[in-house]
Design an enzyme around this catalytic site. Sequence first.
Site, short mmCIF file in Angstrom:
data_model
loop_
_atom_site.label_atom_id
_atom_site.label_comp_id
_atom_site.label_asym_id
_atom_site.label_seq_id
_atom_site.Cartn_x
_atom_site.Cartn_y
_atom_site.Cartn_z
N ASP A 181 -11.48 -0.07 -47.82
CA ASP A 181 -10.18 -0.25 -48.47
C ASP A 181 -10.19 -1.54 -49.31
O ASP A 181 -9.22 -2.29 -49.32
CB ASP A 181 -9.06 -0.29 -47.42
CG ASP A 181 -7.68 0.00 -48.03
OD1 ASP A 181 -7.62 0.52 -49.17
OD2 ASP A 181 -6.68 -0.31 -47.37
N VAL A 224 3.69 -7.93 -41.39
CA VAL A 224 2.91 -9.11 -41.02
C VAL A 224 3.86 -10.30 -41.16
O VAL A 224 4.50 -10.47 -42.19
CB VAL A 224 1.66 -9.28 -41.92
CG1 VAL A 224 0.90 -10.55 -41.54
CG2 VAL A 224 0.76 -8.06 -41.81
N PHE A 231 2.33 0.64 -41.53
CA PHE A 231 2.70 0.82 -40.13
C PHE A 231 3.41 -0.38 -39.52
O PHE A 231 3.53 -0.48 -38.32
CB PHE A 231 1.46 1.18 -39.31
CG PHE A 231 0.86 2.48 -39.78
CD1 PHE A 231 1.41 3.68 -39.39
CD2 PHE A 231 -0.21 2.49 -40.65
CE1 PHE A 231 0.90 4.88 -39.85
CE2 PHE A 231 -0.73 3.68 -41.12
CZ PHE A 231 -0.17 4.88 -40.72
N LEU A 237 5.46 -12.04 -44.09
CA LEU A 237 4.44 -12.40 -45.09
C LEU A 237 4.05 -11.20 -45.94
O LEU A 237 3.61 -11.34 -47.07
CB LEU A 237 3.18 -12.93 -44.38
CG LEU A 237 3.34 -14.19 -43.54
CD1 LEU A 237 2.08 -14.44 -42.70
CD2 LEU A 237 3.60 -15.39 -44.44
N GLY A 238 4.18 -10.03 -45.35
CA GLY A 238 3.79 -8.82 -46.08
C GLY A 238 4.08 -7.59 -45.23
O GLY A 238 4.38 -7.71 -44.04
N SER A 239 4.01 -6.43 -45.87
CA SER A 239 4.25 -5.19 -45.12
C SER A 239 3.13 -4.21 -45.41
O SER A 239 2.59 -4.18 -46.52
CB SER A 239 5.55 -4.52 -45.55
OG SER A 239 6.57 -5.46 -45.58
N GLY A 240 2.84 -3.41 -44.41
CA GLY A 240 1.87 -2.34 -44.59
C GLY A 240 2.54 -1.02 -44.25
O GLY A 240 3.77 -0.97 -44.07
P1 ATP Z 1 -1.80 -1.08 -45.47
O1 ATP Z 1 -0.89 -0.10 -44.87
O2 ATP Z 1 -1.52 -1.39 -46.94
O3 ATP Z 1 -3.25 -0.82 -45.22
P2 ATP Z 1 -1.60 -2.80 -43.26
O4 ATP Z 1 -0.45 -2.26 -42.47
O5 ATP Z 1 -2.95 -2.47 -42.76
O6 ATP Z 1 -1.48 -2.46 -44.78
P3 ATP Z 1 -2.31 -5.47 -44.06
O7 ATP Z 1 -2.82 -4.99 -45.38
O8 ATP Z 1 -3.30 -6.00 -43.11
O9 ATP Z 1 -1.41 -4.37 -43.35
O10 ATP Z 1 -1.19 -6.57 -44.33
C1 ATP Z 1 -0.08 -6.32 -45.15
C2 ATP Z 1 0.20 -7.56 -45.98
O11 ATP Z 1 0.48 -8.68 -45.12
C3 ATP Z 1 -0.99 -8.03 -46.83
O12 ATP Z 1 -1.04 -7.40 -48.08
C4 ATP Z 1 -0.76 -9.52 -46.94
O13 ATP Z 1 0.16 -9.80 -47.97
C5 ATP Z 1 -0.11 -9.87 -45.61
N1 ATP Z 1 -1.11 -10.36 -44.64
C6 ATP Z 1 -1.93 -9.60 -43.88
N2 ATP Z 1 -2.72 -10.34 -43.09
C7 ATP Z 1 -2.39 -11.63 -43.36
C8 ATP Z 1 -2.86 -12.89 -42.86
N3 ATP Z 1 -3.80 -12.97 -41.93
N4 ATP Z 1 -2.29 -14.02 -43.36
C9 ATP Z 1 -1.31 -13.94 -44.30
N5 ATP Z 1 -0.83 -12.79 -44.80
C10 ATP Z 1 -1.36 -11.64 -44.35
#
Ligand code: ATP
Length: 361
Positions: free
Chosen positions: A139, A27, A24, A19-22
């Site tokens: 953030d 998701v 670390f 669904l997405g990447s951060g």
């Molecule tokens: P960052 O390194 O940018 O802080 P992160 O590793 O903390 O990111 P998140 O920002 O929580 O990760 O999630 C990364 C992406 O995954 C989000 O931008 C979103 O697109 C998707 N995502 C996160 N949580 C959810 C959720 N509960 N439902 C659907 N998609 C999600």
Amino acid sequence: MAVFKPENVEDFYEIGEVLGSGHFGQVRQVRERSTGIYWAGKFLKIRKNTCSRLGLVRSCVEKEVEILQAVQHPNIVTLKDVFESRAEVVLILELVSGGELFDFIAAKENLLESEAIEFMTQILEGLGFMHSKNIGHFDLKPENIMLSDKVAAQPNIKLIDFGLAHHFHQGEEYKSTSGTPQYIAPEVINSEPLSTAADMWSIAVITYILLSGLSPFQGETDEETLRNISIMNYAFPAQYFSTTSSMVKDFIQKLLVKIPSERMTAEECLLHPWIKPITRTQVANRNRSSINMKNFKKFNARRKWKMSYNMVWMCNRLVQLKLLRKGSSDPDPPQRQCESDVEDTESKPASLLRRRLSSSS
Ligand code: ATP
């Protein structure tokens, strides 16, 4: 203290699409085997030993989990479960399937200011709840403001990503230089003690962009953006704010205040006439106004382009520049990375960007 289950997450959930990447990890959509219900699994890589620079320190994940447990509100993503293996922690979160608020708006032909205010109200309600529990998000940016679903005419806001959030304890002084340059408050750049008021600065920046499609402090480089924030170099150019009400400028001005304690709180924002008009003139003024959709679409397209190229950057390094630093001698606590706002890579060769990416993911 949250329970990190030692069982294999795959025994309970079927792992699906990304669904997405951060910074670390990823998701992914996951399906609970016992109920068939879909959730979002946030897979976070954990640092194996203190010498390693790969992955997250476990205490950072514990902090994110504890905060998610403390902020149960209709406008904040819910945490269901936590699994832990040797290399990673998996957070099972409510699936937020409506995408980002900014994408939802950019797909529309037009948006009345009153409709934008509906969304801002929900953001402020979620944030106000967090702040009432002495928790700052730190953030807030368009990527972390999502919508519950795509089908409802007016879907619910869900705030996500509590990776930089902090729970303040009585009398505690907390500093952090993490964040995303465009949205961070001057006290973050200056490495001063933070409070929940830092989020209110980000709310002003998000409101400003939502209404005009212009980012108030954006410079050619991250350094320039941070300098603009530090010296509060912003204006309301008439050509970008021609369709908006005068009340929104007052709302933004009462948040873009250098002294954090003098900014409106989330609770005060909800009572501001832009959000809650009192007189008939205020209501009429609001109903006549709309957001600068043409420019907003341009802003969002540029934002998505930058995201797709995954231009990751550490602003921790930037705020350490002598130019912006006030000379704090305090050692910084373990911090996460943040994203750059600048479009070109002149000051950040691709090889350097890749090294940064691989050192954290
Ligand atoms: P960052 O390194 O940018 O802080 P992160 O590793 O903390 O990111 P998140 O920002 O929580 O990760 O999630 C990364 C992406 O995954 C989000 O931008 C979103 O697109 C998707 N995502 C996160 N949580 C959810 C959720 N509960 N439902 C659907 N998609 C999600």
